[in-house]
Design an enzyme around this catalytic site. Structure first.
Site, mmCIF file in Angstrom:
data_model
loop_
_atom_site.group_PDB
_atom_site.id
_atom_site.type_symbol
_atom_site.label_atom_id
_atom_site.label_comp_id
_atom_site.label_asym_id
_atom_site.label_seq_id
_atom_site.Cartn_x
_atom_site.Cartn_y
_atom_site.Cartn_z
ATOM 1 N N HIS A 49 4.917 -0.082 10.459
ATOM 2 C CA HIS A 49 6.242 0.015 9.854
ATOM 3 C C HIS A 49 7.395 -0.292 10.806
ATOM 4 C CE1 HIS A 49 5.170 2.571 6.040
ATOM 5 N NE2 HIS A 49 4.180 1.764 6.404
ATOM 6 N N HIS B 47 -4.253 -5.250 9.214
ATOM 7 C CA HIS B 47 -3.669 -3.933 8.986
ATOM 8 C C HIS B 47 -4.264 -2.969 10.009
ATOM 9 C CE1 HIS B 47 -1.389 -1.314 6.298
ATOM 10 N NE2 HIS B 47 -2.331 -0.403 6.465
ATOM 11 N N ASN C 184 -5.209 1.130 4.441
ATOM 12 C CA ASN C 184 -5.885 2.427 4.390
ATOM 13 C C ASN C 184 -5.431 3.308 3.234
ATOM 14 O OD1 ASN C 184 -3.532 2.360 6.288
ATOM 15 N ND2 ASN C 184 -3.789 4.575 6.230
ATOM 16 N N HIS C 185 -4.287 2.979 2.613
ATOM 17 C CA HIS C 185 -3.821 3.739 1.442
ATOM 18 C C HIS C 185 -4.203 3.064 0.118
ATOM 19 C CE1 HIS C 185 -1.603 6.800 3.605
ATOM 20 N NE2 HIS C 185 -0.968 5.874 4.306
ATOM 21 N N GLU D 109 0.795 -1.228 0.000
ATOM 22 C CA GLU D 109 0.000 0.000 0.000
ATOM 23 C C GLU D 109 0.829 1.281 0.000
ATOM 24 O OE1 GLU D 109 -2.448 1.120 3.158
ATOM 25 O OE2 GLU D 109 -0.843 1.261 4.612
ATOM 26 N N ASN D 110 2.144 1.172 0.259
ATOM 27 C CA ASN D 110 3.032 2.342 0.225
ATOM 28 C C ASN D 110 4.021 2.275 -0.932
ATOM 29 O OD1 ASN D 110 3.032 1.759 3.669
ATOM 30 N ND2 ASN D 110 2.046 3.549 2.792
#
Length: 259
Positions: A178, A151, A67-68, A39-40
């Protein structure tokens, strides 16, 4: 069956570390499937179809998000076209894509991957616990080997999910914060658990962001546009060995090295 689960891949440094590390680990450790949180992947915010394909080409079997998931508009339709790219299953009905998938591993066995997202300090969506219970019941009709990407921000919510699903799934692995935790374990009923796999991305950073930008925001309280840091990268993952017939974890190993 051996499955490698990789923590949040942060921008180009994370993708580079993944590309250099995954083929070697797969060959050395005879890994059957690879799961990565992407997602990042796109500059720290979201994922694009091109970057998802890049991860698949590197050897990743399933890409999870969080969420991203919707940060890049070009990915919205891609979620519906690519079943191996997951978004949290506890988004309400009608949202593009799927929160789970069943794949066939390199060894010919079936493996289910399910993603749910927590609600503590996170976007308010449907209950992850009720969703997980319903989805696991459905997935068990196809395979006993089920890995859940939880998540979430709060450690307590992740731990609760681990114990909630103990004995029902093979593993519950946390993503999102992270920072790799040192609590990897096999719970009493046979489910492997870790609160957070950690990040695959820039080592000298604030969870992947240029440290100067993060520090300035903390000092001033003013909005700041974050950028992915550069320099050496850290590769964070867990290696799960499981009994595919029983769906139970046999061994669970935390991996962290500087790329």
């Amino acid at each position: 069956m051996k499955v490698l689960c990789i923590g949040d891949v942060m921008g180009e440094p994370g993708r580079r570390a993944l590309a250099r590390t995954v083929p070697r680990l797969v060959a050395q450790r005879q890994i059957d499937a690879v799961i990565a949180n992407g997602e990042n992947a796109a500059g720290g915010f979201g994922i694009t179809p091109e970057l998802a394909e890049e991860l698949f080409d590197t050897g990743v079997s399933v890409v999870t998000t969080g969420n991203h998931a919707w940060d890049k508009k070009e990915a919205v339709d891609y979620f519906s076209r690519e079943p191996r790219l997951l978004r949290p299953a506890n988004y309400p009905p009608g949202v593009p894509g799927s929160g789970s998938v069943v794949i066939e591993t390199a060894g010919g066995e079936r493996l289910a991957v399910l993603q749910v997202m927590g609600r503590v300090y996170m976007p308010t969506i449907d209950c992850p616990f009720q969703t997980a219970k319903r989805e696991v019941s459905r997935l068990k009709r196809e395979t006993s080997a089920i890995i859940v990407d939880m998540h979430a921000e709060a450690s307590s919510e992740k731990m609760a999910m681990g114990h909630f699903l103990d004995g029902e799934v093979t593993a519950v692995v946390g993503t999102h914060t992270h920072v790799q935790t040192a609590d990897e374990q096999i719970l009493p009923k046979g489910t492997a658990y870790i609160t957070d796999i950690g990040m695959t991305g820039p080592l000298h950073s604030v969870i992947g962001v240029k440290k100067e930008l993060a520090i300035e925001k903390f000092l001033t309280g003013m909005p700041k546009r974050f950028e992915v840091a550069s320099g050496p990268s850290v590769f964070c993952a867990v290696l799960l060995e499981l009994d595919a017939r029983l769906g139970k974890a046999v061994a669970f190993e935390r991996i962290r090295h500087i790329d």
